[in-house]
Scaffold this motif. Structure first.
Motif, PDB file in Angstrom:
ATOM      1  N   GLY A  10      -9.338  -6.068  -1.206  1.00 12.08           N
ATOM      2  CA  GLY A  10      -8.254  -5.106  -1.106  1.00 12.08           C
ATOM      3  C   GLY A  10      -7.754  -4.678  -2.468  1.00 12.08           C
ATOM      4  N   ARG A  17      -4.122  -4.069   0.235  1.00 15.88           N
ATOM      5  CA  ARG A  17      -4.474  -3.061   1.237  1.00 15.88           C
ATOM      6  C   ARG A  17      -5.988  -2.899   1.210  1.00 15.88           C
ATOM      7  NH1 ARG A  17      -1.810   2.421   0.391  1.00 15.88           N
ATOM      8  NH2 ARG A  17      -0.090   1.402   1.449  1.00 15.88           N
ATOM      9  N   GLN A  55       0.536  -8.389  -2.307  1.00 16.71           N
ATOM     10  CA  GLN A  55       0.296  -7.465  -1.199  1.00 16.71           C
ATOM     11  C   GLN A  55      -1.006  -6.725  -1.456  1.00 16.71           C
ATOM     12  OE1 GLN A  55       3.988  -5.281  -1.567  1.00 16.71           O
ATOM     13  NE2 GLN A  55       4.719  -6.228   0.317  1.00 16.71           N
ATOM     14  N   MET A 100      -1.276  -3.810  -4.092  1.00 16.39           N
ATOM     15  CA  MET A 100      -0.240  -2.795  -3.927  1.00 16.39           C
ATOM     16  C   MET A 100       1.097  -3.239  -4.505  1.00 16.39           C
ATOM     17  SD  MET A 100      -2.142  -0.589  -2.641  1.00 16.39           S
ATOM     18  CE  MET A 100      -0.970   0.716  -2.381  1.00 16.39           C
ATOM     19  N   ARG A 138      -3.956  -1.309   7.153  1.00 20.03           N
ATOM     20  CA  ARG A 138      -2.743  -2.103   7.119  1.00 20.03           C
ATOM     21  C   ARG A 138      -2.783  -3.138   5.989  1.00 20.03           C
ATOM     22  NH1 ARG A 138       0.175  -4.849  12.267  1.00 20.03           N
ATOM     23  NH2 ARG A 138       1.878  -5.745  11.088  1.00 20.03           N
ATOM     24  N   GLU A 139      -1.691  -3.209   5.244  1.00 16.39           N
ATOM     25  CA  GLU A 139      -1.589  -4.175   4.160  1.00 16.39           C
ATOM     26  C   GLU A 139      -1.430  -5.584   4.715  1.00 16.39           C
ATOM     27  OE1 GLU A 139       1.512  -3.229   1.374  1.00 16.39           O
ATOM     28  OE2 GLU A 139       0.751  -1.210   1.052  1.00 16.39           O
ATOM     29  N   TRP A 140      -1.812  -6.551   3.900  1.00 11.47           N
ATOM     30  CA  TRP A 140      -1.558  -7.944   4.247  1.00 11.47           C
ATOM     31  C   TRP A 140      -1.102  -8.673   2.987  1.00 11.47           C
ATOM     32  CZ3 TRP A 140      -6.451  -6.342   2.993  1.00 11.47           C
ATOM     33  CH2 TRP A 140      -7.235  -7.145   2.177  1.00 11.47           C
TER      34      TRP A 140
END
Length: 130
Positions: A78, A91, A89, A81, A97-99
């Protein structure tokens, strides 16, 4: 004493080393052409994402905002972010959807994995609707 041009090049290399590119970084043309012994460095203009990444690097956040990382818990790749509440965080590269991920479970993303994810995203965006 190094010249302003040398200092600008050193700064450019240092910023590139942490993943930040300031496209307008240069010696200020007005003070560079004057009799001033030290010309000013013009940091120039940049977009919001570059400014955000620069701020993240200056705050010492690892990995920096905008970098690609791997969640070691499940191998997902990802884009970083932000950093909130001690967690990173992320993405998905292709969007989604972010995790959140604990900092100790975040590693550098292999270049080939980032490239694969970006190609998948480009392919998805290029498909015509059925």
């Amino acid at each position: 004493m190094r010249s302003t041009e040398e200092v600008v090049e050193t700064l450019r290399e240092a910023l590139t080393g942490v993943g930040v590119t300031l496209p307008s970084l240069c010696v200020d043309p007005v003070t560079g052409a004057s009799d001033e012994p030290f010309a000013l460095v013009d940091l120039g203009r940049c977009n919001v994402r570059t400014a955000e990444r620069l701020a993240s690097v200056l705050r010492g956040e690892r990995p920096a905002v905008g970098a690609y990382a791997t969640d070691a818990r499940d191998g997902r790749v990802g884009e970083v972010m932000g950093h909130v509440g001690g967690r990173v965080q992320l993405r998905p590269v292709g969007g989604g959807r972010e995790w959140e991920c604990p900092p100790d479970a975040v590693g550098a993303a292999p270049t080939e994995e980032v490239l694969r994810a970006r190609v998948r995203k480009a392919n998805r965006e290029g498909r015509l609707p059925c």
